[in-house]
Design a protein around this motif. Structure first.
Motif: not given
Length: 165
Positions: A84-86, A97-116, A118-121
């Motif tokens: 999941g993620g935050k 954290q796709p797998t235990k101990g591996r962390f990734k980060a991304f922009s929180n803005r959708c590339t379609h229309k730049q909406c933020p 709101t969930s990671v599920e």
């Protein structure tokens, strides 16, 4: 027709146009916004609730690295669920954290229309505006209408602290 005398403070041959006035006003407004954004006020909210008193870290949970720059602790590794993620709205990033101990980060803005987003599920970062979904491991599009992946963001994991790089 009577001739008018030019009382402009500009040198002869120079005239203010509507475009010049609008451009100058826009540049002035931009300067005010940039000054406001760069106020240097670090009195923001501490993510770990520690004011820095009695700690080796400066106030705000910031720690000097070898280059002299300060980076606030964004989260603790235990705060990011495996699979999941935050979302960190104020910082504009999503940490996963796709797998235990591996962390990734991304922009929180959708590339379609730049909406933020709101969930990671369910292994995806989700945008409520039009239903786009992005993979938590690489930011790739899992469900349209977005066609471009979420841009990666730079983070550093130092012990159990996750910091923006």
């Amino acid at each position: 027709m009577t001739a008018s005398r030019d009382t402009s403070p500009l040198p002869t041959g120079h005239h203010l146009t509507r475009r010049t006035v609008v451009a100058a006003a826009g540049a002035g407004s931009l300067a005010v916004v940039l000054i406001g954004c760069g106020s240097g006020d670090d009195s923001g909210d501490d993510s770990d609730g520690d004011s820095g008193k009695g700690s080796s870290e400066p106030a705000g949970g910031k720690k000097k690295d070898g280059g002299g720059a300060a980076a606030a602790v964004l989260a603790r590794t235990a705060d990011i669920p495996v699979g999941g993620g935050k979302i960190f709205k104020d910082e504009g990033v999503v940490v996963t954290q796709p797998t235990k101990g591996r962390f990734k980060a991304f922009s929180n803005r959708c590339t379609h229309k730049q909406c933020p987003v709101t969930s990671v599920e369910g292994g995806t970062i989700n945008c409520p505006c039009h239903g786009s979904k992005f993979d938590i491991a690489d930011g790739s599009v899992r469900q349209s209408p977005a066609t471009n992946p979420l841009p990666p963001a730079e983070i550093r994991v130092e012990g159990d602290a996750i910091r923006l790089a």
